[in-house]
Design an enzyme around this catalytic site. Structure first.
Site, PDB file in Angstrom:
ATOM      1  N   TYR A   1      30.742  92.848  -4.896  1.00 50.86           N
ATOM      2  CA  TYR A   1      31.460  93.939  -5.573  1.00 50.86           C
ATOM      3  C   TYR A   1      30.630  94.512  -6.725  1.00 50.86           C
ATOM      4  O   TYR A   1      30.477  95.725  -6.870  1.00 50.86           O
ATOM      5  CB  TYR A   1      32.784  93.373  -6.096  1.00 50.86           C
ATOM      6  CG  TYR A   1      33.717  94.380  -6.726  1.00 50.86           C
ATOM      7  CD1 TYR A   1      34.430  95.286  -5.944  1.00 50.86           C
ATOM      8  CD2 TYR A   1      33.918  94.407  -8.117  1.00 50.86           C
ATOM      9  CE1 TYR A   1      35.313  96.188  -6.521  1.00 50.86           C
ATOM     10  CE2 TYR A   1      34.796  95.305  -8.697  1.00 50.86           C
ATOM     11  CZ  TYR A   1      35.494  96.188  -7.895  1.00 50.86           C
ATOM     12  OH  TYR A   1      36.366  97.084  -8.477  1.00 50.86           O
TER      13      TYR A   1
ATOM     14  N   THR B   1      47.222  97.226 -11.293  1.00 51.38           N
ATOM     15  CA  THR B   1      47.406  97.714  -9.920  1.00 51.38           C
ATOM     16  C   THR B   1      47.628  96.516  -8.992  1.00 51.38           C
ATOM     17  O   THR B   1      47.549  95.358  -9.426  1.00 51.38           O
ATOM     18  CB  THR B   1      46.145  98.435  -9.377  1.00 51.38           C
ATOM     19  OG1 THR B   1      45.075  97.498  -9.347  1.00 51.38           O
ATOM     20  CG2 THR B   1      45.760  99.637 -10.192  1.00 51.38           C
TER      21      THR B   1
HETATM   22  P1  NAD Z   1      43.837  99.452  -4.235  1.00 51.42           P
HETATM   23  O1  NAD Z   1      43.429  98.324  -3.348  1.00 51.42           O
HETATM   24  O2  NAD Z   1      45.225  99.455  -4.776  1.00 51.42           O
HETATM   25  O3  NAD Z   1      43.587 100.852  -3.489  1.00 51.42           O
HETATM   26  C1  NAD Z   1      42.393 101.133  -2.797  1.00 51.42           C
HETATM   27  C2  NAD Z   1      42.700 102.120  -1.690  1.00 51.42           C
HETATM   28  O4  NAD Z   1      41.472 102.347  -0.959  1.00 51.42           O
HETATM   29  C3  NAD Z   1      43.725 101.564  -0.682  1.00 51.42           C
HETATM   30  O5  NAD Z   1      44.763 102.501  -0.474  1.00 51.42           O
HETATM   31  C4  NAD Z   1      42.894 101.335   0.558  1.00 51.42           C
HETATM   32  O6  NAD Z   1      43.625 101.495   1.779  1.00 51.42           O
HETATM   33  C5  NAD Z   1      41.792 102.382   0.414  1.00 51.42           C
HETATM   34  N1  NAD Z   1      40.638 102.039   1.252  1.00 51.42           N
HETATM   35  C6  NAD Z   1      40.051 100.826   1.364  1.00 51.42           C
HETATM   36  N2  NAD Z   1      39.095 100.858   2.306  1.00 51.42           N
HETATM   37  C7  NAD Z   1      39.078 102.127   2.788  1.00 51.42           C
HETATM   38  C8  NAD Z   1      38.319 102.769   3.809  1.00 51.42           C
HETATM   39  N3  NAD Z   1      37.390 102.106   4.518  1.00 51.42           N
HETATM   40  N4  NAD Z   1      38.556 104.074   4.056  1.00 51.42           N
HETATM   41  C9  NAD Z   1      39.499 104.759   3.360  1.00 51.42           C
HETATM   42  N5  NAD Z   1      40.263 104.184   2.401  1.00 51.42           N
HETATM   43  C10 NAD Z   1      40.047 102.889   2.132  1.00 51.42           C
HETATM   44  O7  NAD Z   1      42.765  99.491  -5.410  1.00 51.42           O
HETATM   45  P2  NAD Z   1      42.848 100.131  -6.887  1.00 51.42           P
HETATM   46  O8  NAD Z   1      43.083  99.027  -7.843  1.00 51.42           O
HETATM   47  O9  NAD Z   1      43.720 101.335  -6.918  1.00 51.42           O
HETATM   48  O10 NAD Z   1      41.312 100.555  -7.061  1.00 51.42           O
HETATM   49  C11 NAD Z   1      40.824 101.852  -6.838  1.00 51.42           C
HETATM   50  C12 NAD Z   1      39.347 101.888  -7.209  1.00 51.42           C
HETATM   51  O11 NAD Z   1      39.199 101.458  -8.557  1.00 51.42           O
HETATM   52  C13 NAD Z   1      38.486 100.948  -6.373  1.00 51.42           C
HETATM   53  O12 NAD Z   1      37.235 101.559  -6.137  1.00 51.42           O
HETATM   54  C14 NAD Z   1      38.320  99.746  -7.280  1.00 51.42           C
HETATM   55  O13 NAD Z   1      37.169  99.007  -6.965  1.00 51.42           O
HETATM   56  C15 NAD Z   1      38.250 100.413  -8.624  1.00 51.42           C
HETATM   57  N6  NAD Z   1      38.574  99.531  -9.745  1.00 51.42           N
HETATM   58  C16 NAD Z   1      39.823  99.013  -9.923  1.00 51.42           C
HETATM   59  C17 NAD Z   1      40.072  98.206 -11.021  1.00 51.42           C
HETATM   60  C18 NAD Z   1      41.435  97.632 -11.293  1.00 51.42           C
HETATM   61  O14 NAD Z   1      41.597  96.959 -12.307  1.00 51.42           O
HETATM   62  N7  NAD Z   1      42.442  97.858 -10.450  1.00 51.42           N
HETATM   63  C19 NAD Z   1      39.054  97.902 -11.919  1.00 51.42           C
HETATM   64  C20 NAD Z   1      37.800  98.435 -11.709  1.00 51.42           C
HETATM   65  C21 NAD Z   1      37.577  99.256 -10.628  1.00 51.42           C
END
Ligand code: NAD
Length: 439
Positions: free
Chosen positions: A345, A380
């Site tokens: 990651y 989330t």
């Molecule tokens: P989440 O898992 O709730 O949502 C991610 C979405 O991406 C899901 O709806 C999933 O179906 C979609 N997805 C996954 N693989 C896919 C693919 N191959 N094609 C199309 N869609 C796809 O995650 P989140 O917490 O909302 O995170 C969103 C972004 O923020 C991500 O890139 C994550 O790495 C980043 N992020 C989140 C956090 C956090 O604290 N939640 C922190 C740092 C970074």
């Protein structure tokens, strides 16, 4: 997921107890609601440099009161006139008297010249010193105050408005201790700052839930037509999001071999182009490196980085991203600090930062900006899955003593997306409440 500790600590008995025990006291952060004034009260303006007039004009046009003395809701210091370290005393003199009296969710903004743009080493040294000041104020002032440093390149004075508005407003509630660079650009200021994306098409991947759903909502609120994309398995949730924002849905796995071409054809046929491309889809497949199967490595690199590069390439090749377009990535503080159990990651997210740094100069000539957010702990489904102790640590180890909300990430992306942000490119802005990780 509810932050039970924060709810308790904000209650009457909770406040008294946490104070007595010296435990974190998460303040209630002010967040933006349409129609709110830009700042919640008067602003103090200090310093003298090439930005003072511009800032006064921006504040006047936004209906902000500039006060001669506190209490104030924000303090802005034009440090562009500082040419050597002795003059840093001006920053102390301006901020020290009000260190305890900014209103809750106050704003500290220092405007400087990028050290690399200073001809004189002593000026560059003093400008670089401002970072230490701002990051410390972010840790000291408390009560939801954010402190940020905006380096404005010479000649970029007219490009600073969208950035100043963002950092003054409640939209930057969870963005603190950041250093942002604004460069020269021909700016088309939005006709209406409440609807800066009117007439624009924005595509958001991973939009069915979490941060992506919030990005779709905020970009639509700002006037964009949103194309919400997610995997077919998330189809129902995706339609829900698309309908709620009066946008359209695309069911597509971005890692599929034909995904870039199918997406390009969809955009060409339905919309003709996409002004704002937000690569938000991301996954985690955590294991220490010793226990990580190659499938886990590949899946994360594919979704979080390689597929995004392929999509960008096809959209740019087919000229579906017009001049003045926006490419926006979602990195992570894990991509900055590294994280045990997340070699895959963190590699992918550091790659997103690399993409910003390598693509921004390449696309600058066309006025296409490339930026990324690096979220910290955001409430989330992804973080709800974390083990309890890790989750609690993530929530408290930052200047706000709480996790951020998806909307905090979305607001930062909306600032990048604004037509007023043409001078903002090559930036990675952490939305982490000034997390201690990787700081
Ligand atoms: P989440 O898992 O709730 O949502 C991610 C979405 O991406 C899901 O709806 C999933 O179906 C979609 N997805 C996954 N693989 C896919 C693919 N191959 N094609 C199309 N869609 C796809 O995650 P989140 O917490 O909302 O995170 C969103 C972004 O923020 C991500 O890139 C994550 O790495 C980043 N992020 C989140 C956090 C956090 O604290 N939640 C922190 C740092 C970074």
């Amino acid at each position: 997921m509810t932050d039970r500790y924060a709810t308790f600590a904000r209650s009457g008995p909770g406040r008294a107890l946490t104070k007595r025990l010296g435990l974190p006291q998460p303040p209630r952060l002010r967040r933006y609601r349409p129609g709110d004034p830009l700042v919640a009260g008067p602003v103090l303006l200090g310093g003298s440099g090439r930005l003072a007039d511009t800032v006064t004009k921006i504040l006047d046009s936004a209906g902000v009161t500039i006060a001669a003395e506190g209490p104030a809701a924000a303090e802005i210091f034009d440090a562009t006139g500082i040419g050597e370290s002795g003059q840093l005393r001006g920053v102390y003199d301006f901020f020290q008297p009000y260190a305890r009296s900014l209103t809750p969710s106050g704003r500290v903004i220092v405007l400087g010249t990028p050290p690399e743009a200073c001809d004189d080493p002593r000026a560059a040294t003093a400008q670089r010193a401002l970072e230490g000041f701002v990051r410390s104020v972010g840790k000291e002032f408390g009560r939801g105050t954010t402190a940020n440093l905006v380096y404005v390149a010479p000649g970029a004075e007219s490009a600073v408005e969208s950035t100043l508005r963002f950092f003054l407003s409640a939209k930057s509630a969870y963005v603190s201790g950041q250093v942002v660079r604004v460069g020269p650009a021909a700016i088309t200021a939005p006709a209406d700052w409440e609807k800066p994306l009117a007439g624009k098409v924005a595509l958001v991947t991973g939009a069915a839930r979490g941060i992506g759903a919030s990005i779709a909502q905020v970009l639509a609120r700002d006037g964009a037509h949103v194309v919400a994309l997610d995997v077919p398995a998330a189809g129902d949730a995706l339609s829900g999001v698309a309908n709620a924002v009066q946008g359209t849905a695309v069911q597509l796995d971005i890692t599929a071999t034909d995904a870039p071409v199918r997406l390009a054809e969809h955009i060409a046929a339905r919309h003709g182009h996409v002004d704002v491309m937000v690569h938000n889809a991301g996954i985690t497949r955590d294991r220490t490196l010793a226990r990580m199967k190659p499938e886990r490595w590949d899946a994360v690199l594919e979704v979080n980085l390689s597929s995004q590069e392929r999509i960008n390439e096809v959209l740019l090749d087919r000229e579906l991203i017009p001049d003045g377009g926006r490419l926006i990535g979602v990195a992570s503080i894990a991509g900055i600090a590294g994280n045990r159990g997340q070699t895959n990651y963190a590699t992918s997210k550091a790659g997103v930062i690399g993409l910003v740094q390598s693509m921004a100069p390449v696309l600058a000539g066309r006025g296409i900006t490339v930026n990324a957010v690096a979220p910290g702990f955001i409430e989330t489904a992804m973080t709800a899955k974390m083990p309890l102790m890790l989750r609690e640590a993530g929530r408290r180890m930052n200047s706000m003593a709480q996790g951020g909300l998806p909307v905090d990430v979305a607001e930062t992306i909306a600032w990048f997306a604004s037509p007023g942000s043409g001078g903002v490119t090559g930036n990675v802005v952490r939305v982490c409440g000034q997390s201690l990780l990787g700081a």
